[in-house]
Design a protein around this motif. Structure first.
Motif, PDB file in Angstrom:
ATOM      1  N   GLU A  89       0.837  -1.204   0.000  1.00  0.00           N
ATOM      2  CA  GLU A  89       0.000   0.000   0.000  1.00  0.00           C
ATOM      3  C   GLU A  89       0.864   1.243   0.000  1.00  0.00           C
ATOM      4  N   VAL A  90       0.303   2.327  -0.521  1.00  0.00           N
ATOM      5  CA  VAL A  90       0.996   3.607  -0.448  1.00  0.00           C
ATOM      6  C   VAL A  90       1.009   4.046   1.013  1.00  0.00           C
ATOM      7  N   VAL A  91       2.204   4.274   1.521  1.00  0.00           N
ATOM      8  CA  VAL A  91       2.382   4.760   2.884  1.00  0.00           C
ATOM      9  C   VAL A  91       2.794   6.219   2.777  1.00  0.00           C
ATOM     10  N   GLU A  92       2.118   7.065   3.537  1.00  0.00           N
ATOM     11  CA  GLU A  92       2.452   8.487   3.504  1.00  0.00           C
ATOM     12  C   GLU A  92       2.915   8.949   4.872  1.00  0.00           C
ATOM     13  N   TYR A  93       4.039   9.620   4.856  1.00  0.00           N
ATOM     14  CA  TYR A  93       4.516  10.344   6.020  1.00  0.00           C
ATOM     15  C   TYR A  93       4.226  11.799   5.696  1.00  0.00           C
TER      16      TYR A  93
END
Length: 120
Positions: A89-93
């Motif tokens: 999955e796209v992980v966003e910080y």
């Protein structure tokens, strides 16, 4: 670092079955290796001074992680889907990066990372 003598980076991924790995990476990058300098080594130029090398080394296979900067993480997701390469999955910080991870058949990790620190 205010000044540097560094002018390029090579990332090395060790694999068990060179021919299978070269096919897998050619599929991921949408093209054959840019260079095969010697038997057991294949290289892709990913940016002006950035290369990824896939090398036969069964003792070290599956232990590497490479981080590849991209301009658009969603475009990279589409590229992976078109190549039938599953990704996480796209992980966003928030305010820092967006990223996905891909695992090659030997277990090496390729993290595709979009810098969003200067996005408005």
């Amino acid at each position: 670092m205010s000044s540097s003598n560094i002018n390029s980076v090579f990332a090395v991924l060790s694999v068990r079955k060179q021919d299978d790995a070269v096919r897998w990476y050619a599929n991921l990058f949408g093209r054959n290796a840019d260079m095969i300098p010697v038997e057991g080594v294949a290289e892709w130029q990913l940016a002006d001074s950035a290369w990824l090398q896939v090398t036969a080394d069964s003792e070290r296979a599956g232990t590497s992680t490479v981080i590849v900067g991209v301009n658009d993480i969603e475009a990279q997701c589409r590229t992976c889907a078109e190549a039938n390469v599953p990704h996480g999955e796209v992980v966003e910080y928030p305010g820092i990066i967006k990223m996905i991870e891909v695992i090659d058949p030997d277990g090496n990790k390729i993290a595709f990372v979009q810098d969003i620190s200067s996005a408005s």
